[in-house]
Design an enzyme around this catalytic site. Structure first.
Site, PDB file in Angstrom:
ATOM      1  N   LYS A   8     -28.881  10.492  -2.028  1.00  6.45           N
ATOM      2  CA  LYS A   8     -28.445  10.286  -3.255  1.00  6.45           C
ATOM      3  C   LYS A   8     -28.525  11.418  -4.262  1.00  6.45           C
ATOM      4  O   LYS A   8     -27.533  11.116  -5.100  1.00  6.45           O
ATOM      5  CB  LYS A   8     -29.883   9.535  -3.546  1.00  6.45           C
ATOM      6  CG  LYS A   8     -29.617   8.196  -2.383  1.00  6.45           C
ATOM      7  CD  LYS A   8     -30.901   7.221  -3.362  1.00  6.45           C
ATOM      8  CE  LYS A   8     -30.873   6.702  -2.647  1.00  6.45           C
ATOM      9  NZ  LYS A   8     -33.011   6.317  -2.374  1.00  6.45           N
ATOM     10  N   GLU A  19     -22.852  18.522  -3.323  1.00  4.67           N
ATOM     11  CA  GLU A  19     -23.812  18.942  -3.093  1.00  4.67           C
ATOM     12  C   GLU A  19     -24.892  18.930  -4.689  1.00  4.67           C
ATOM     13  O   GLU A  19     -24.237  19.859  -5.687  1.00  4.67           O
ATOM     14  CB  GLU A  19     -24.844  19.918  -2.199  1.00  4.67           C
ATOM     15  CG  GLU A  19     -26.782  19.947  -1.565  1.00  4.67           C
ATOM     16  CD  GLU A  19     -26.815  18.310  -1.629  1.00  4.67           C
ATOM     17  OE1 GLU A  19     -26.406  18.068  -1.502  1.00  4.67           O
ATOM     18  OE2 GLU A  19     -27.522  19.163   0.063  1.00  4.67           O
ATOM     19  N   ASP A  20     -26.388  18.754  -4.548  1.00  5.80           N
ATOM     20  CA  ASP A  20     -26.396  18.828  -5.708  1.00  5.80           C
ATOM     21  C   ASP A  20     -27.239  20.266  -5.846  1.00  5.80           C
ATOM     22  O   ASP A  20     -27.311  20.931  -7.384  1.00  5.80           O
ATOM     23  CB  ASP A  20     -27.989  17.687  -6.357  1.00  5.80           C
ATOM     24  CG  ASP A  20     -29.108  17.342  -5.877  1.00  5.80           C
ATOM     25  OD1 ASP A  20     -28.588  17.813  -3.445  1.00  5.80           O
ATOM     26  OD2 ASP A  20     -29.808  16.710  -5.676  1.00  5.80           O
ATOM     27  N   ASP A  22     -31.561  24.853  -1.412  1.00  3.98           N
ATOM     28  CA  ASP A  22     -33.220  24.199  -1.551  1.00  3.98           C
ATOM     29  C   ASP A  22     -32.871  25.926   0.040  1.00  3.98           C
ATOM     30  O   ASP A  22     -33.120  27.460  -0.208  1.00  3.98           O
ATOM     31  CB  ASP A  22     -33.656  23.819  -1.462  1.00  3.98           C
ATOM     32  CG  ASP A  22     -35.071  23.830  -1.209  1.00  3.98           C
ATOM     33  OD1 ASP A  22     -35.795  24.824  -2.275  1.00  3.98           O
ATOM     34  OD2 ASP A  22     -36.220  23.609  -0.931  1.00  3.98           O
ATOM     35  N   LYS A  80     -31.108  27.927  -5.697  1.00  4.62           N
ATOM     36  CA  LYS A  80     -32.802  27.887  -5.039  1.00  4.62           C
ATOM     37  C   LYS A  80     -32.613  28.975  -4.481  1.00  4.62           C
ATOM     38  O   LYS A  80     -32.977  28.712  -3.254  1.00  4.62           O
ATOM     39  CB  LYS A  80     -33.849  26.552  -5.035  1.00  4.62           C
ATOM     40  CG  LYS A  80     -35.166  26.606  -6.211  1.00  4.62           C
ATOM     41  CD  LYS A  80     -35.981  25.657  -5.147  1.00  4.62           C
ATOM     42  CE  LYS A  80     -35.385  23.793  -6.441  1.00  4.62           C
ATOM     43  NZ  LYS A  80     -36.910  23.661  -5.316  1.00  4.62           N
ATOM     44  N   PHE A  97     -39.708  22.622  -8.591  1.00  2.00           N
ATOM     45  CA  PHE A  97     -39.198  21.639  -8.537  1.00  2.00           C
ATOM     46  C   PHE A  97     -38.316  21.198  -9.544  1.00  2.00           C
ATOM     47  O   PHE A  97     -38.906  21.063 -10.747  1.00  2.00           O
ATOM     48  CB  PHE A  97     -40.770  20.593  -8.331  1.00  2.00           C
ATOM     49  CG  PHE A  97     -39.673  19.160  -7.299  1.00  2.00           C
ATOM     50  CD1 PHE A  97     -39.496  20.017  -5.541  1.00  2.00           C
ATOM     51  CD2 PHE A  97     -39.653  18.754  -8.215  1.00  2.00           C
ATOM     52  CE1 PHE A  97     -38.958  18.681  -4.991  1.00  2.00           C
ATOM     53  CE2 PHE A  97     -39.399  16.859  -7.372  1.00  2.00           C
ATOM     54  CZ  PHE A  97     -38.706  17.481  -5.862  1.00  2.00           C
ATOM     55  N   ASP A 142     -34.476  14.082  -7.801  1.00  2.22           N
ATOM     56  CA  ASP A 142     -35.302  13.441  -7.621  1.00  2.22           C
ATOM     57  C   ASP A 142     -36.571  13.719  -8.133  1.00  2.22           C
ATOM     58  O   ASP A 142     -37.285  14.752  -6.700  1.00  2.22           O
ATOM     59  CB  ASP A 142     -35.176  11.546  -6.968  1.00  2.22           C
ATOM     60  CG  ASP A 142     -35.985  12.387  -5.106  1.00  2.22           C
ATOM     61  OD1 ASP A 142     -34.906  13.488  -4.750  1.00  2.22           O
ATOM     62  OD2 ASP A 142     -36.626  11.422  -4.613  1.00  2.22           O
ATOM     63  N   ARG A 149     -33.765   9.970 -11.627  1.00  6.68           N
ATOM     64  CA  ARG A 149     -32.454  10.536 -11.065  1.00  6.68           C
ATOM     65  C   ARG A 149     -31.701  10.261 -12.066  1.00  6.68           C
ATOM     66  O   ARG A 149     -30.341  10.670 -12.660  1.00  6.68           O
ATOM     67  CB  ARG A 149     -31.839   9.340 -10.134  1.00  6.68           C
ATOM     68  CG  ARG A 149     -33.060  10.191  -8.331  1.00  6.68           C
ATOM     69  CD  ARG A 149     -31.943   9.445  -7.420  1.00  6.68           C
ATOM     70  NE  ARG A 149     -32.585   9.123  -6.665  1.00  6.68           N
ATOM     71  CZ  ARG A 149     -32.573  10.335  -4.879  1.00  6.68           C
ATOM     72  NH1 ARG A 149     -32.010  11.612  -5.415  1.00  6.68           N
ATOM     73  NH2 ARG A 149     -33.504  10.147  -4.158  1.00  6.68           N
TER      74      ARG A 149
HETATM   75  P1  IMP Z   1     -31.831  22.032   1.888  1.00  5.63           P
HETATM   76  O1  IMP Z   1     -31.811  21.317   2.519  1.00  5.63           O
HETATM   77  O2  IMP Z   1     -34.381  22.470   1.779  1.00  5.63           O
HETATM   78  O3  IMP Z   1     -31.883  22.769   0.958  1.00  5.63           O
HETATM   79  O4  IMP Z   1     -32.875  20.772   1.095  1.00  5.63           O
HETATM   80  C1  IMP Z   1     -32.251  20.145  -0.137  1.00  5.63           C
HETATM   81  C2  IMP Z   1     -32.352  18.970  -0.745  1.00  5.63           C
HETATM   82  O5  IMP Z   1     -33.753  18.554  -1.067  1.00  5.63           O
HETATM   83  C3  IMP Z   1     -31.352  18.558  -2.347  1.00  5.63           C
HETATM   84  O6  IMP Z   1     -30.273  18.035  -1.802  1.00  5.63           O
HETATM   85  C4  IMP Z   1     -32.380  17.780  -2.386  1.00  5.63           C
HETATM   86  O7  IMP Z   1     -32.856  16.442  -1.836  1.00  5.63           O
HETATM   87  C5  IMP Z   1     -34.191  18.623  -1.857  1.00  5.63           C
HETATM   88  N1  IMP Z   1     -34.330  19.461  -3.745  1.00  5.63           N
HETATM   89  C6  IMP Z   1     -34.745  20.477  -3.130  1.00  5.63           C
HETATM   90  N2  IMP Z   1     -34.776  20.557  -3.782  1.00  5.63           N
HETATM   91  C7  IMP Z   1     -35.142  20.072  -5.254  1.00  5.63           C
HETATM   92  C8  IMP Z   1     -35.814  19.772  -6.280  1.00  5.63           C
HETATM   93  O8  IMP Z   1     -36.477  21.353  -6.946  1.00  5.63           O
HETATM   94  N3  IMP Z   1     -36.026  18.661  -7.167  1.00  5.63           N
HETATM   95  C9  IMP Z   1     -35.007  18.090  -5.976  1.00  5.63           C
HETATM   96  N4  IMP Z   1     -35.122  17.589  -5.079  1.00  5.63           N
HETATM   97  C10 IMP Z   1     -35.067  19.026  -4.460  1.00  5.63           C
END
Ligand code: IMP
Length: 173
Positions: A40, A95-96, A99, A127, A148, A155, A161
């Site tokens: 989302k 993608e938002d 991480d 990040k 975060f 969210d 959101r």
């Molecule tokens: P990754 O697979 O660890 O790169 O995670 C990516 C997903 O984790 C993103 O699409 C977000 O939904 C969630 N996410 C990671 N960091 C944050 C944050 O600081 N705030 C909110 N959602 C996050």
């Protein structure tokens, strides 16, 4: 837990979104794009980005979530998959936030199996410090520290959101 001061204001975000859309429009001039928003979290960024892209495009979505179990192993679940045929097409994944990189890396490899002509990634936030899996980000909005963040689609427990800005989510002020 409280929402801190904006890290990126609505104006900062909109300026960056336009810059990213301009670069994408330039890179794909004379071509067509299949854009895929990762839900989302990317819903707001995706909606703003595509309205500034100048080349013909189609829109699809994928709903994915990742669960980190132990150390570096993350499991990605697909709740809704794209309907469009992507073979031989220019695909842009939106993608938002990146991480650990687990979600995007998983999706990228999955889409590559479907033989797109090109597969590019656009992420609003990076990040970097938290990265466990290296994934190429072709169009990047902002690099952020290991905090975060919520707002503009991002969210905490599915809340915040709708904020038009991005803020650090803290234990206390
Ligand atoms: P990754 O697979 O660890 O790169 O995670 C990516 C997903 O984790 C993103 O699409 C977000 O939904 C969630 N996410 C990671 N960091 C944050 C944050 O600081 N705030 C909110 N959602 C996050």
């Amino acid at each position: 837990m409280v929402v801190g001061k904006p890290l990126f204001s609505e104006e900062d975000i909109q300026k960056k979104v336009k810059e990213l859309a301009e670069q994408i429009s330039k890179d794909f001039e004379g071509q067509e794009l299949v854009t895929i928003g990762i839900l989302k979290g990317a819903f707001m960024f995706f909606a703003d980005l595509v309205r500034h892209i100048k080349v013909p495009l189609t829109i699809d979505f994928i709903v994915a979530s990742s669960y980190i179990k132990e150390s570096t192993t993350g499991e990605v679940k697909i709740h809704y998959d794209v309907r469009e045929e992507i073979e031989g097409k220019n695909v842009l994944l939106v993608e938002d936030i990146v991480d650990t990189g687990i979600t995007l890396n998983y999706l990228r490899e999955r889409f590559l199996l479907r033989s797109p002509k090109t597969l590019k990634i656009c992420a609003l936030l990076d990040k970097k410090e938290r990265r466990l899996v290296d994934v190429p980000i072709d169009y990047k909005g902002f690099e952020i520290p290991n905090e975060f963040v919520v707002g503009y689609g991002l969210d905490y427990n599915n809340q915040y959101r709708n904020l038009p800005y991005i803020a650090i989510f803290k234990k206390s002020i």
